[in-house]
Design a protein around this motif. Structure first.
Motif, PDB file in Angstrom:
ATOM      1  N   GLY A  74       8.471-142.629 -27.445  1.00 28.82           N
ATOM      2  CA  GLY A  74       6.893-141.853 -27.564  1.00 28.82           C
ATOM      3  C   GLY A  74       6.671-141.236 -26.273  1.00 28.82           C
ATOM      4  O   GLY A  74       5.960-139.892 -26.422  1.00 28.82           O
ATOM      5  N   ILE A  75       7.031-141.640 -25.198  1.00 27.58           N
ATOM      6  CA  ILE A  75       6.848-140.926 -23.725  1.00 27.58           C
ATOM      7  C   ILE A  75       7.833-139.571 -23.833  1.00 27.58           C
ATOM      8  O   ILE A  75       6.933-138.622 -23.212  1.00 27.58           O
ATOM      9  CB  ILE A  75       7.155-141.959 -22.712  1.00 27.58           C
ATOM     10  CG1 ILE A  75       6.243-143.144 -22.641  1.00 27.58           C
ATOM     11  CG2 ILE A  75       7.248-141.062 -21.425  1.00 27.58           C
ATOM     12  CD1 ILE A  75       6.676-143.946 -21.585  1.00 27.58           C
ATOM     13  N   ILE A  76       8.920-139.691 -24.089  1.00 28.97           N
ATOM     14  CA  ILE A  76       9.638-138.383 -24.241  1.00 28.97           C
ATOM     15  C   ILE A  76       8.660-137.561 -25.134  1.00 28.97           C
ATOM     16  O   ILE A  76       8.659-136.379 -24.648  1.00 28.97           O
ATOM     17  CB  ILE A  76      10.875-138.683 -24.780  1.00 28.97           C
ATOM     18  CG1 ILE A  76      11.860-139.766 -23.816  1.00 28.97           C
ATOM     19  CG2 ILE A  76      11.684-137.249 -24.995  1.00 28.97           C
ATOM     20  CD1 ILE A  76      13.009-140.083 -24.361  1.00 28.97           C
ATOM     21  N   LEU A  77       8.423-137.962 -26.246  1.00 30.68           N
ATOM     22  CA  LEU A  77       7.617-136.705 -26.965  1.00 30.68           C
ATOM     23  C   LEU A  77       6.386-136.242 -26.579  1.00 30.68           C
ATOM     24  O   LEU A  77       6.172-135.078 -26.683  1.00 30.68           O
ATOM     25  CB  LEU A  77       7.619-137.423 -28.554  1.00 30.68           C
ATOM     26  CG  LEU A  77       8.653-137.528 -29.496  1.00 30.68           C
ATOM     27  CD1 LEU A  77       8.285-138.470 -30.605  1.00 30.68           C
ATOM     28  CD2 LEU A  77       9.267-136.549 -29.724  1.00 30.68           C
ATOM     29  N   PHE A  78       5.710-137.202 -25.780  1.00 30.06           N
ATOM     30  CA  PHE A  78       4.288-136.840 -25.151  1.00 30.06           C
ATOM     31  C   PHE A  78       4.656-135.771 -24.399  1.00 30.06           C
ATOM     32  O   PHE A  78       3.874-134.991 -24.012  1.00 30.06           O
ATOM     33  CB  PHE A  78       3.567-138.198 -24.654  1.00 30.06           C
ATOM     34  CG  PHE A  78       2.232-137.935 -24.416  1.00 30.06           C
ATOM     35  CD1 PHE A  78       1.148-137.466 -25.114  1.00 30.06           C
ATOM     36  CD2 PHE A  78       1.955-137.738 -22.945  1.00 30.06           C
ATOM     37  CE1 PHE A  78      -0.028-137.160 -24.724  1.00 30.06           C
ATOM     38  CE2 PHE A  78       0.717-137.479 -22.237  1.00 30.06           C
ATOM     39  CZ  PHE A  78      -0.235-137.195 -23.333  1.00 30.06           C
ATOM     40  N   VAL A  79       5.435-136.217 -23.410  1.00 23.44           N
ATOM     41  CA  VAL A  79       5.804-135.413 -22.206  1.00 23.44           C
ATOM     42  C   VAL A  79       6.138-133.992 -22.607  1.00 23.44           C
ATOM     43  O   VAL A  79       5.843-132.969 -21.984  1.00 23.44           O
ATOM     44  CB  VAL A  79       6.730-136.010 -21.161  1.00 23.44           C
ATOM     45  CG1 VAL A  79       7.274-135.009 -20.156  1.00 23.44           C
ATOM     46  CG2 VAL A  79       6.219-137.406 -20.818  1.00 23.44           C
ATOM     47  N   SER A  80       6.970-133.988 -23.662  1.00 16.50           N
ATOM     48  CA  SER A  80       7.536-132.713 -24.231  1.00 16.50           C
ATOM     49  C   SER A  80       6.470-131.985 -24.780  1.00 16.50           C
ATOM     50  O   SER A  80       6.362-130.621 -24.544  1.00 16.50           O
ATOM     51  CB  SER A  80       8.576-132.956 -25.260  1.00 16.50           C
ATOM     52  OG  SER A  80       9.662-133.571 -24.949  1.00 16.50           O
ATOM     53  N   TYR A  81       5.380-132.326 -25.383  1.00 11.27           N
ATOM     54  CA  TYR A  81       4.287-131.793 -25.930  1.00 11.27           C
ATOM     55  C   TYR A  81       3.327-131.288 -24.638  1.00 11.27           C
ATOM     56  O   TYR A  81       2.851-130.167 -24.678  1.00 11.27           O
ATOM     57  CB  TYR A  81       3.348-132.568 -26.585  1.00 11.27           C
ATOM     58  CG  TYR A  81       2.135-131.938 -27.377  1.00 11.27           C
ATOM     59  CD1 TYR A  81       2.588-131.046 -28.423  1.00 11.27           C
ATOM     60  CD2 TYR A  81       1.124-132.193 -26.781  1.00 11.27           C
ATOM     61  CE1 TYR A  81       1.450-130.443 -29.040  1.00 11.27           C
ATOM     62  CE2 TYR A  81      -0.041-131.570 -27.656  1.00 11.27           C
ATOM     63  CZ  TYR A  81       0.299-130.618 -28.616  1.00 11.27           C
ATOM     64  OH  TYR A  81      -0.807-129.934 -29.216  1.00 11.27           O
ATOM     65  N   ALA A  82       3.164-132.144 -23.514  1.00  5.37           N
ATOM     66  CA  ALA A  82       2.478-131.477 -22.381  1.00  5.37           C
ATOM     67  C   ALA A  82       3.208-130.373 -21.890  1.00  5.37           C
ATOM     68  O   ALA A  82       2.345-129.396 -21.641  1.00  5.37           O
ATOM     69  CB  ALA A  82       2.339-132.817 -21.515  1.00  5.37           C
ATOM     70  N   VAL A  83       4.432-130.259 -21.790  1.00 10.24           N
ATOM     71  CA  VAL A  83       5.193-129.201 -21.116  1.00 10.24           C
ATOM     72  C   VAL A  83       5.021-128.082 -22.043  1.00 10.24           C
ATOM     73  O   VAL A  83       4.733-126.806 -21.592  1.00 10.24           O
ATOM     74  CB  VAL A  83       6.750-129.812 -21.185  1.00 10.24           C
ATOM     75  CG1 VAL A  83       7.682-128.260 -20.740  1.00 10.24           C
ATOM     76  CG2 VAL A  83       7.133-130.570 -20.043  1.00 10.24           C
ATOM     77  N   PHE A  84       4.853-128.173 -23.346  1.00 11.36           N
ATOM     78  CA  PHE A  84       4.890-127.205 -24.213  1.00 11.36           C
ATOM     79  C   PHE A  84       3.354-126.491 -24.178  1.00 11.36           C
ATOM     80  O   PHE A  84       3.353-125.295 -24.051  1.00 11.36           O
ATOM     81  CB  PHE A  84       4.878-127.568 -25.889  1.00 11.36           C
ATOM     82  CG  PHE A  84       4.131-126.813 -27.052  1.00 11.36           C
ATOM     83  CD1 PHE A  84       4.588-125.618 -27.024  1.00 11.36           C
ATOM     84  CD2 PHE A  84       3.165-127.305 -27.503  1.00 11.36           C
ATOM     85  CE1 PHE A  84       4.327-124.761 -28.314  1.00 11.36           C
ATOM     86  CE2 PHE A  84       2.387-126.389 -28.409  1.00 11.36           C
ATOM     87  CZ  PHE A  84       3.035-125.109 -28.894  1.00 11.36           C
ATOM     88  N   ILE A  85       2.371-127.171 -23.932  1.00 10.37           N
ATOM     89  CA  ILE A  85       1.168-126.824 -23.695  1.00 10.37           C
ATOM     90  C   ILE A  85       0.964-125.955 -22.419  1.00 10.37           C
ATOM     91  O   ILE A  85       0.529-124.819 -22.299  1.00 10.37           O
ATOM     92  CB  ILE A  85      -0.197-127.731 -23.686  1.00 10.37           C
ATOM     93  CG1 ILE A  85      -0.069-128.663 -25.108  1.00 10.37           C
ATOM     94  CG2 ILE A  85      -1.396-127.444 -23.292  1.00 10.37           C
ATOM     95  CD1 ILE A  85      -0.579-127.845 -26.220  1.00 10.37           C
ATOM     96  N   GLY A  86       1.505-126.417 -21.386  1.00 10.66           N
ATOM     97  CA  GLY A  86       1.689-125.854 -20.333  1.00 10.66           C
ATOM     98  C   GLY A  86       2.283-124.328 -20.332  1.00 10.66           C
ATOM     99  O   GLY A  86       1.843-123.460 -19.706  1.00 10.66           O
ATOM    100  N   LEU A  87       3.229-124.473 -20.907  1.00 12.28           N
ATOM    101  CA  LEU A  87       4.170-123.252 -21.051  1.00 12.28           C
ATOM    102  C   LEU A  87       3.470-122.292 -21.936  1.00 12.28           C
ATOM    103  O   LEU A  87       3.488-120.949 -21.591  1.00 12.28           O
ATOM    104  CB  LEU A  87       5.569-123.334 -21.488  1.00 12.28           C
ATOM    105  CG  LEU A  87       6.661-124.154 -20.731  1.00 12.28           C
ATOM    106  CD1 LEU A  87       7.829-124.529 -21.289  1.00 12.28           C
ATOM    107  CD2 LEU A  87       6.909-123.322 -19.522  1.00 12.28           C
ATOM    108  N   ILE A  88       2.616-122.686 -22.796  1.00 11.85           N
ATOM    109  CA  ILE A  88       1.940-121.827 -23.832  1.00 11.85           C
ATOM    110  C   ILE A  88       0.793-120.859 -22.813  1.00 11.85           C
ATOM    111  O   ILE A  88       0.735-119.706 -23.104  1.00 11.85           O
ATOM    112  CB  ILE A  88       1.479-122.437 -24.979  1.00 11.85           C
ATOM    113  CG1 ILE A  88       2.434-122.859 -25.821  1.00 11.85           C
ATOM    114  CG2 ILE A  88       0.172-121.579 -25.515  1.00 11.85           C
ATOM    115  CD1 ILE A  88       2.929-121.578 -26.761  1.00 11.85           C
ATOM    116  N   PHE A  89      -0.118-121.778 -22.182  1.00 11.49           N
ATOM    117  CA  PHE A  89      -0.899-121.236 -21.549  1.00 11.49           C
ATOM    118  C   PHE A  89      -0.590-120.465 -20.136  1.00 11.49           C
ATOM    119  O   PHE A  89      -1.251-119.549 -19.661  1.00 11.49           O
ATOM    120  CB  PHE A  89      -2.047-122.445 -20.889  1.00 11.49           C
ATOM    121  CG  PHE A  89      -2.872-122.487 -21.811  1.00 11.49           C
ATOM    122  CD1 PHE A  89      -4.079-121.799 -22.260  1.00 11.49           C
ATOM    123  CD2 PHE A  89      -2.955-123.783 -22.679  1.00 11.49           C
ATOM    124  CE1 PHE A  89      -4.936-122.327 -23.125  1.00 11.49           C
ATOM    125  CE2 PHE A  89      -4.046-124.109 -23.672  1.00 11.49           C
ATOM    126  CZ  PHE A  89      -4.913-123.414 -23.779  1.00 11.49           C
TER     127      PHE A  89
END
Length: 318
Positions: A301-316
């Protein structure tokens, strides 16, 4: 005012979605539809209504990027954010239908969406009809499997409230009216606020749709998942979230395209967003089977959540 519009819009969508789910389930009971079928169809479709209303409204207003970004972003959020946080709170068990039916069908629809968008950079009315037909096939398969199973799938009491079977016709009508008005008003405010905020921040409508709107329309799933995890209940399973992603592509984009064809305005939808969705969707398989099979543990779950945070950061930052 754009932030106020967004917050009001999201609030109305959550309220409207709740009333729509309640009224839909109550009406289904009055029509003597089984609880199993209600859980697999009525509830799933009702919880996708906020995404549907936002996507239709955006397409009619000429903001196709919001229609696409909402669905693609919601699918990413369902796996990275919702599933990630839920698994962190409490490990999830994986059932057989996940890798036999739900995951393959979700991947098939996700890949099909990529080719549809890449071929003509538009989802036509005919393609929208095909997506809806695919949903009909999926529903027929899962309902048939559930009926043939020696141990029929139990629908959680959190998902289908049996007490709603005693709801009066008048109350159902009032709930439907409140839900419909709230969803319509919420979608209007959310789209307007998102467009205004994008202009103020100097980013595209696509960025706001893939991030803020997507998270907002995933709030009901996130809230339900967190509550279920805290109660140590299995009401929200991996299969339910995968099913939500299937409904988002097949019903939300399908119905929206039938009403108003959805064009690809921003190239990043095809060069970035769709691949993130495919990556998150595909990543579930190795996470589900390695190293411990059939368990989505906290560190996964941590892997998924951190990956999502990376996604948001890269999008902005893009």
């Amino acid at each position: 005012m754009s932030v106020v519009f967004i917050l009001l819009g999201l609030t109305l969508l959550v309220v409207g979605g709740e009333f729509l789910v309640r009224s839909s389930v109550a009406l289904s009971f009055r029509l003597h539809i089984s609880k199993m079928v209600i859980g697999l169809t009525v509830v799933s479709f009702a919880t996708s209504t906020p995404e549907l209303l936002v996507s239709v409204q955006a397409a009619l207003d000429g903001f196709s990027d919001i229609s696409l970004g909402n669905v693609i972003g919601s699918n990413i959020a369902n796996i990275g954010l919702v599933l990630g946080i839920t698994a962190i709170i409490s490990s999830l068990e994986i059932d057989k239908d996940f890798y036999k039916i739900n995951w393959p069908f979700m991947m098939l629809l996700s890949v099909a969406l990529y080719f549809i968008l890449n071929s003509g950079k538009i989802i036509t009315r005919v393609e929208g009809i095909c997506l809806l037909l695919a949903l009909v096939v999926y529903l027929w398969v899962i309902i048939s499997r559930a009926k043939k199973s020696r141990e029929p799938k139990e629908v959680s009491s959190d998902e289908v409230n049996v007490s709603l079977s005693k709801t009066s016709g008048f109350k159902i009508s009032i709930w439907l009216l409140i839900g419909g008005v709230a969803l319509w008003g919420g979608s209007e405010l959310l789209v307007k606020g998102a467009v205004d905020l994008a202009q103020l921040m100097g980013v595209s409508e696509r960025v706001i749709a893939v991030t803020m709107i997507a998270i907002g329309t995933s709030v009901p799933e996130l809230a339900a998942s967190v509550i279920a995890a805290l109660k140590k209940e299995k009401a929200i399973s991996l299969g339910n979230l995968i099913g939500s992603n299937i409904f988002n592509i097949a019903s939300v984009l399908g119905i929206t395209a039938i009403i108003q064809p959805i064009a690809v305005v921003s190239e990043q939808v095809l060069t970035s967003d769709i691949f993130w969705m495919l990556a998150f969707s595909g990543a579930i398989i190795p996470l589900a089977f390695l190293p411990k099979r059939y368990i989505l543990s906290r560190y996964k779950g941590i892997i998924l959540f951190v990956s999502y945070a990376v996604f948001i950061g890269l999008i902005f930052s893009s």
